[in-house]
Design a protein around this motif. Structure first.
Motif, PDB file in Angstrom:
ATOM      1  N   LEU A  59      -3.737   1.406   1.502  1.00  0.00           N
ATOM      2  CA  LEU A  59      -2.873   0.249   1.295  1.00  0.00           C
ATOM      3  C   LEU A  59      -3.004  -0.757   2.437  1.00  0.00           C
ATOM      4  CD1 LEU A  59       0.376   1.894  -0.108  1.00  0.00           C
ATOM      5  CD2 LEU A  59      -1.291   0.499  -1.336  1.00  0.00           C
ATOM      6  N   PHE A  60      -3.166  -0.274   3.668  1.00  0.00           N
ATOM      7  CA  PHE A  60      -3.313  -1.182   4.794  1.00  0.00           C
ATOM      8  C   PHE A  60      -4.614  -1.969   4.695  1.00  0.00           C
ATOM      9  CE2 PHE A  60      -4.551  -2.220   9.160  1.00  0.00           C
ATOM     10  CZ  PHE A  60      -3.448  -2.979   9.520  1.00  0.00           C
ATOM     11  N   VAL A  61      -5.695  -1.318   4.298  1.00  0.00           N
ATOM     12  CA  VAL A  61      -6.976  -2.011   4.145  1.00  0.00           C
ATOM     13  C   VAL A  61      -6.878  -3.062   3.048  1.00  0.00           C
ATOM     14  CG1 VAL A  61      -9.383  -1.709   3.429  1.00  0.00           C
ATOM     15  CG2 VAL A  61      -8.368  -0.151   5.089  1.00  0.00           C
ATOM     16  N   ILE A  62      -6.248  -2.725   1.934  1.00  0.00           N
ATOM     17  CA  ILE A  62      -6.075  -3.693   0.851  1.00  0.00           C
ATOM     18  C   ILE A  62      -5.241  -4.872   1.333  1.00  0.00           C
ATOM     19  CG2 ILE A  62      -4.995  -4.065  -1.408  1.00  0.00           C
ATOM     20  CD1 ILE A  62      -5.789  -1.184  -2.100  1.00  0.00           C
ATOM     21  N   PHE A  63      -4.179  -4.607   2.107  1.00  0.00           N
ATOM     22  CA  PHE A  63      -3.354  -5.674   2.644  1.00  0.00           C
ATOM     23  C   PHE A  63      -4.169  -6.602   3.535  1.00  0.00           C
ATOM     24  CE2 PHE A  63      -0.957  -7.167   6.344  1.00  0.00           C
ATOM     25  CZ  PHE A  63      -0.057  -8.010   5.721  1.00  0.00           C
ATOM     26  N   VAL A  64      -4.973  -6.037   4.412  1.00  0.00           N
ATOM     27  CA  VAL A  64      -5.775  -6.856   5.332  1.00  0.00           C
ATOM     28  C   VAL A  64      -6.780  -7.703   4.560  1.00  0.00           C
ATOM     29  CG1 VAL A  64      -7.496  -6.742   7.179  1.00  0.00           C
ATOM     30  CG2 VAL A  64      -5.453  -5.345   7.318  1.00  0.00           C
ATOM     31  N   VAL A  65      -7.421  -7.122   3.558  1.00  0.00           N
ATOM     32  CA  VAL A  65      -8.392  -7.874   2.759  1.00  0.00           C
ATOM     33  C   VAL A  65      -7.709  -9.037   2.038  1.00  0.00           C
ATOM     34  CG1 VAL A  65      -9.904  -7.725   0.728  1.00  0.00           C
ATOM     35  CG2 VAL A  65     -10.014  -5.974   2.508  1.00  0.00           C
ATOM     36  N   LEU A  66      -6.559  -8.771   1.429  1.00  0.00           N
ATOM     37  CA  LEU A  66      -5.845  -9.847   0.734  1.00  0.00           C
ATOM     38  C   LEU A  66      -5.346 -10.907   1.701  1.00  0.00           C
ATOM     39  CD1 LEU A  66      -3.825  -7.826  -1.933  1.00  0.00           C
ATOM     40  CD2 LEU A  66      -5.829  -9.267  -2.282  1.00  0.00           C
ATOM     41  N   PHE A  67      -4.931 -10.498   2.895  1.00  0.00           N
ATOM     42  CA  PHE A  67      -4.466 -11.454   3.899  1.00  0.00           C
ATOM     43  C   PHE A  67      -5.602 -12.371   4.351  1.00  0.00           C
ATOM     44  CE2 PHE A  67      -3.601 -12.515   8.389  1.00  0.00           C
ATOM     45  CZ  PHE A  67      -2.466 -13.287   8.198  1.00  0.00           C
ATOM     46  N   VAL A  68      -6.767 -11.794   4.609  1.00  0.00           N
ATOM     47  CA  VAL A  68      -7.921 -12.595   5.025  1.00  0.00           C
ATOM     48  C   VAL A  68      -8.346 -13.529   3.898  1.00  0.00           C
ATOM     49  CG1 VAL A  68     -10.364 -12.464   5.668  1.00  0.00           C
ATOM     50  CG2 VAL A  68      -8.706 -10.953   6.752  1.00  0.00           C
ATOM     51  N   ALA A  69      -8.348 -13.044   2.667  1.00  0.00           N
ATOM     52  CA  ALA A  69      -8.689 -13.897   1.525  1.00  0.00           C
ATOM     53  C   ALA A  69      -7.698 -15.045   1.397  1.00  0.00           C
ATOM     54  CB  ALA A  69      -8.723 -13.077   0.243  1.00  0.00           C
TER      55      ALA A  69
END
Length: 53
Positions: A34-44
């Motif tokens: 979930l943290f990796v998905i959050f970081v990816v969505l935040f960067v996007a």
């Protein structure tokens, strides 16, 4: 989503302290995903905001 990652991380910590290794491992894995998905969505989101202006 970051809230869910933190929730699973706290569950993993509590389960680890109480000796439930399987639950702690599973919760830690879910928290990492979930943290990796959050970081990816935040960067996007940051990139999209920079492109739009």
């Amino acid at each position: 989503m970051l809230g869910w990652a933190l929730t699973f991380f706290i569950i993993a910590l509590i389960a680890g302290v109480l000796g439930f290794g399987g639950i702690a491992g599973a919760s830690a894995g879910i928290a990492q995903i979930l943290f990796v998905i959050f970081v990816v969505l935040f960067v996007a989101s940051l990139i999209m905001r920079a492109v739009r202006g």
